[in-house]
Scaffold this active site. Sequence first.
Site, PDB file in Angstrom:
ATOM      1  N   TYR A   1      33.823  32.933  39.688  1.00 54.19           N
ATOM      2  CA  TYR A   1      33.660  31.932  38.621  1.00 54.19           C
ATOM      3  C   TYR A   1      33.234  30.575  39.179  1.00 54.19           C
ATOM      4  CZ  TYR A   1      35.599  35.013  35.059  1.00 54.19           C
ATOM      5  OH  TYR A   1      35.796  36.041  34.174  1.00 54.19           O
TER       6      TYR A   1
ATOM      7  N   TYR B   1      39.142  38.364  25.712  1.00 52.52           N
ATOM      8  CA  TYR B   1      38.797  38.573  27.117  1.00 52.52           C
ATOM      9  C   TYR B   1      39.693  39.680  27.647  1.00 52.52           C
ATOM     10  CZ  TYR B   1      38.360  38.152  32.126  1.00 52.52           C
ATOM     11  OH  TYR B   1      38.165  38.444  33.440  1.00 52.52           O
TER      12      TYR B   1
ATOM     13  N   ASP C   1      46.808  44.750  25.234  1.00 49.50           N
ATOM     14  CA  ASP C   1      46.455  44.259  26.565  1.00 49.50           C
ATOM     15  C   ASP C   1      47.457  43.171  26.945  1.00 49.50           C
ATOM     16  OD1 ASP C   1      45.465  43.057  28.815  1.00 49.50           O
ATOM     17  OD2 ASP C   1      43.426  42.759  28.032  1.00 49.50           O
TER      18      ASP C   1
ATOM     19  N   LYS D   1      48.647  41.358  36.708  1.00 47.38           N
ATOM     20  CA  LYS D   1      49.098  39.987  36.973  1.00 47.38           C
ATOM     21  C   LYS D   1      50.565  39.927  37.404  1.00 47.38           C
ATOM     22  CE  LYS D   1      45.461  37.635  34.390  1.00 47.38           C
ATOM     23  NZ  LYS D   1      44.702  37.189  35.571  1.00 47.38           N
TER      24      LYS D   1
END
Length: 421
Positions: free
Chosen positions: A15, A142, A234, A263
């Site tokens: 990114y 996302y 999600d 995560k």
Amino acid sequence: MSLVERDLKVIWHPYTQMKTALPPVPIVRGEGACLYDENGKCYVDAVSSWWVNIHGHAHPYIAQKVAEQLNKLEHVIFAGFTHPAAVELAERILQILPSNQQKAFYSDNGSTAVEVAIKMCLQYWHNQGINRTKILAFKNAYHGDTFGAMAVSGRSAFTAAFDNLLFEVEFIDTPDASNIEGLKSQISNLKSDLTCFIFEPLVQGASGMLMYEAKYLEELMAHCREKGVLLIADEVFTGFGRTGKPFACNHVSVQPDIMCFSKGLTGGTMALGLTTCTQQIFNAFLSDDRLKTLFHGHSYTANPVACSAGLASLDLFLDPSTQENIDRIAESHNKFASKIKDHPKIRTTRQTGTILAMEWETGSDTSYFSSLRDRLYQYFLEAGIILRPLGNIIYILPPYCITNEQLNYIYSKIESALDEL
């Protein structure tokens, strides 16, 4: 040659527009909520290093368990073999998830956890000879950067180069009082084509910490269930306490068919993905016909070291003190949001659990590419705080071990930025 000079010679960062980006900050160690650069400067990690770190950096208990595992077994192929850490982690995770979650499938990260979920749903119908191939998702979603995960994410600058290669998805608005009936009608009209509905429960993270109410999500999930549409939650970002409860789906009574995790799964120690599902999903793949197998896997599937980190993180997560810290952070965020919400430079504040977002007024629409982003980012770095704005949206998402003093320091610097920038 310095670490930064060596980095710039060989590394391509995520990114990052490498031509215009500032040099990276050289971090050499971490402790608690702080990261330290090579000169000893402390940076308070207010974004949990891309939302993964929930217990603090270099946590000694996780380090101990990882070291013990490394001395026993570093890795084994997971097709045709198993090992204690993978079995125990699956058993313990399933115990604290909604009761319909019965099977665990390991992968490498959040994107792959989503890829597995999508493939499970598509093949669930295929294995039964039913042609349902369209996927329902939220606008601004996302779900990751691999192709399947990109396809079910909102179309944006991130996906523009690949849009003509992504499969078709039916996108809908997040639900609220004004549109919930219309959304249900839309789903009813598509029901025979829809294989599944994938969603980030309560908070759309990368889109700017956009939040919506649990009661409308519950209503939408119930309608999908009534129409035979499979539900994928999600929880890669929202899982493990971020929304105030252990999982965002604990805020609703309808249980998803599939859930995705990464995560915080290992406390931010190392990469690991997990996709869980119902017995009904699993049974659709049980057959004497080998073509009905779920053909998916990764070289490092269920890596023992990663699973051991996950088990250690879970021990810490289930300790009552962690929920106390989650509640403390949520209360602190709430007080700060109330304090600054009427500031002329604050367009809006929003909070769910330990997630606090503040949208800066720029005189134009919200944008990931707002020029304010770089000024804010640099301002906070100079103050020893890692805040990574999503354009003109600042958010605080700290490790649960963050102290009140550290939180107050972050708040004070945000107030200073409001006055100075």
